[in-house]
Structure formats: C-alpha cells, structure tokens
Scaffold this motif. Structure first.
Motif, PDB file in Angstrom:
ATOM      1  N   THR A  62      -1.141 -10.861  -6.771  1.00 24.83           N
ATOM      2  CA  THR A  62      -2.008 -10.127  -7.890  1.00 24.83           C
ATOM      3  C   THR A  62      -3.720 -10.563  -7.568  1.00 24.83           C
ATOM      4  OG1 THR A  62      -2.335 -12.133  -9.162  1.00 24.83           O
ATOM      5  CG2 THR A  62      -0.205 -10.436  -9.522  1.00 24.83           C
ATOM      6  N   ARG A  63      -3.872 -11.308  -6.577  1.00 24.74           N
ATOM      7  CA  ARG A  63      -5.370 -11.511  -6.326  1.00 24.74           C
ATOM      8  C   ARG A  63      -5.727 -10.798  -4.913  1.00 24.74           C
ATOM      9  NH1 ARG A  63      -3.631 -16.572  -8.378  1.00 24.74           N
ATOM     10  NH2 ARG A  63      -3.402 -17.410  -6.280  1.00 24.74           N
ATOM     11  N   LEU A  64      -4.622 -10.226  -4.289  1.00 22.44           N
ATOM     12  CA  LEU A  64      -5.305  -9.673  -3.115  1.00 22.44           C
ATOM     13  C   LEU A  64      -6.119  -8.280  -3.279  1.00 22.44           C
ATOM     14  CD1 LEU A  64      -1.628  -9.761  -1.224  1.00 22.44           C
ATOM     15  CD2 LEU A  64      -3.626 -11.084  -0.848  1.00 22.44           C
ATOM     16  N   PRO A  65      -6.949  -8.226  -2.290  1.00 18.96           N
ATOM     17  CA  PRO A  65      -7.698  -6.808  -2.392  1.00 18.96           C
ATOM     18  C   PRO A  65      -6.798  -5.526  -2.491  1.00 18.96           C
ATOM     19  CG  PRO A  65      -8.069  -7.739  -0.072  1.00 18.96           C
ATOM     20  CD  PRO A  65      -7.271  -8.713  -1.125  1.00 18.96           C
ATOM     21  N   GLU A  66      -5.873  -5.519  -1.663  1.00 17.06           N
ATOM     22  CA  GLU A  66      -5.062  -4.323  -1.708  1.00 17.06           C
ATOM     23  C   GLU A  66      -4.140  -3.973  -3.217  1.00 17.06           C
ATOM     24  OE1 GLU A  66      -4.567  -5.955   2.348  1.00 17.06           O
ATOM     25  OE2 GLU A  66      -4.686  -6.669   0.538  1.00 17.06           O
TER      26      GLU A  66
END
Length: 331
Positions: A62-66
């Motif tokens: 949930t914290r990934l840029p994608e």
C-alpha cells in the motif's frame, strides 16, 4: 487485491484484513487448497493471502509508488468526508466489513461526529481485539463492538447496537475480489443485514489505463511477487506441503474482456508438489490463479448496486478518476 482492491475477501482489500494463522488446524483450509489445485485451471482462494507475513507484505504494497488505490481512497475520504458524513443518520452505528487495521475508518471518523458505535467485523480475533482496544483508548466516547466473523458469510450483529440506524463501510475495493454475480449477492446480503434505512459506503476501483493497472499488481521492487508467493509458503508451513518457491514466478495481467486484473503463480518447469500426501502435478508454464480484482465503470457498478437493492447512489472520486467511493441507499 483488497489489495483490498486487493482486498483481500475475507480478505482486503485484496481481500484485506490479516487472518489468523490457525488454518493448519482448520480442515477448511486443506479442503480449499486441495479443491482449487485439483481443478483445471488451478486456483487458490485469495483470502488465504493474509497470514502474518502476507498482511505485513500487503501493508508494504500500500506504500509503493505504483499502488494507487489506498492513497487515492484516503484522499477521497479526506476531501469528500463532510458530504459522505452528511448522508449518515445521527446516532448511527457504523459496521465495517473486513476492518483490518481500521485506518480508513479513522480517516472517516472526523466526518461522523454523531456516530455512536463502531462494529468492526474481521476474521482475526486477536487482531480485532487489539484494534478495538486502541480505538477505545483513542476515542473513549465511542462504543466499540467487535465481531469475529467472515463477512462473506451470514453473521449476526451484536445486540449492543440496539435500535441504532446503521451505516455499512466496505472500503478498499474489496468488492472487486468477488465475481460480479457474487458481488451482487454480497451487496444484497449487506442490504438485508443493515436494513431498509441504511447507508452503505463502498470503495470501488475504476477501469483505467492498462499500464497503470498492471504496474499496481506487479511493482518494480517485487513486493507483490513476494506477497503472491507467500501463499505457497503458508501452505508449506501450515499444511506440511513441499512447494519449491523458486519453481514459481509471479504474473499479473489485465483481462480486458472481463475487466479484471488476474494474479497467477506460474510453474517455471514440470514439477510435482505434495500437500498432505496428495500429489499436485504442474506442467511447465502452468499457472495457479490466486486472485481476481474486477474494475468497474461507474455505470456498471451503479447497475450492480441497483440490482442488489441499492437504487440510490452518490459517487465521490479523485481528479484523475482512478477510484471511487459510493454512498448507497436502499430507497
């Protein structure tokens, strides 16, 4: 996914909330695995993503840029929270289906000043209890009535809510983890549970550019790949299986005719795994379908909700129309 929409079905969400790591003692886990892996094509239920490690990996996703869904939905709750809150009756109890960490409820709560009770529903008793205690400490005037249940199956609301009006909360695009027919049945069950005067707030991932969708489920850092492979790790640990994790690769692809992202584990070679004495044979390139995440147009979701007994719909979205939050009413 509840990736929420990974929602994970029982499990976020990808069917999203963390699930108790007790499935090794649960014959349903073994039965589901043997049934799914005995089919053609092979499948595994996405709700089993969420052991402790799977839940940790999902939070990392949930914290990934994608991975746009979580931050986009939170932005909608912040920006449109006052309007959403104005639709909720005073003195209501809010029932969250698949509550997980309760992070989205906490973002919505400031816009619900007249809320009198919160009913988080989750399959994990330990996690549920810990979150309930934290909420009670942070909001001592809010009555918190947790329910340990799989929301995809019938369950009873706690007697403690009395005759309060009800608001349902189903964020994270977990609705997308259900086949459309099953999603309609689930919405109808929520209507029956919540009653004719309820409001149901639902997060829905929208149809968009294929590149954006596929990147969200196949990130450059490989976190989603580890999340997917962790399903086999859990089966090995809890069911005594012997899957070689290096023998499988992660694949995420958008199936345009069905408007869904599909996640697969693809066998790198011909191989056989054992699950409690049951041999599972794989051809090279054969896959296990581990998750579907349906994406909706606004019209298609409103039609689904209408057929399920929620004819009134207000939609709130972000400027790029990546995601939507619907406030549904039965009449």
């Amino acid at each position: 996914m509840a990736h929420s929409g990974r929602a994970r079905v029982t499990a976020g969400s990808r069917l999203k909330p963390p699930s108790r790591s007790s499935a090794g003692a649960n014959p349903a886990f073994l039965a589901d695995v043997l049934y799914g892996l005995g089919r053609q094509p092979k499948t595994l239920p996405a709700k089993y993503f969420y052991d402790l490690e799977g839940s940790r990996l999902f939070e990392e996703i949930t914290r990934l840029p994608e991975y746009y869904p979580t931050r986009t939905e939170l932005g909608i709750l912040d920006a449109s929270g006052p309007e959403i809150g104005s639709l909720c009756p005073p003195g209501a109890a809010l029932v969250e289906f698949g509550s997980g960490s309760t992070a989205k409820f906490r973002r919505l709560l400031p816009h619900l000043p007249r809320l009198s009770a919160y009913v988080p529903v989750d399959v994990s008793a330990d996690f549920l209890g810990a979150e309930a205690e934290r909420l009670r400490a942070d909001y001592p005037d809010l009555r918190v009535l947790p329910v340990e249940a799989d929301f995809s199956r019938p369950f009873r609301l706690p007697a403690g809510i009395g005759e309060r009006p009800l608001v349902g909360f189903f964020p994270g695009s977990t609705i997308g983890n259900f086949e459309p027919e099953d999603a309609g049945l689930l919405l109808a069950r929520f209507r029956d549970l919540l009653g004719p005067d309820a409001v149901l707030i639902v997060g829905v991932d929208l149809v968009k550019d294929v590149g954006v969708l596929e990147a969200a489920y196949d990130d450059a850092q490989g976190v989603t790949a580890q999340f997917n492979l962790n399903m086999l790790r859990r089966i090995n640990r809890e069911l005594g299986a012997d899957f070689d994790l290096d023998g499988f690769s992660h694949r995420a692809v958008y199936n345009a005719p069905l408007s869904r992202i599909e996640m697969h584990l693809v066998s790198r070679r011909a191989q056989t795994a054992q699950v409690r004495g049951h041999p599972i044979h794989f051809a090279a390139g054969e896959s296990i379908h581990t998750e579907s995440s349906y994406k909706y147009t606004t019209d298609r979701f409103e039609e689904l909700a209408d057929h399920a007994g929620w004819p009134r719909a207000r939609m709130f979205t972000d400027p790029r129309r990546l995601f939507a939050v619907f406030a549904l009413q039965p009449r």
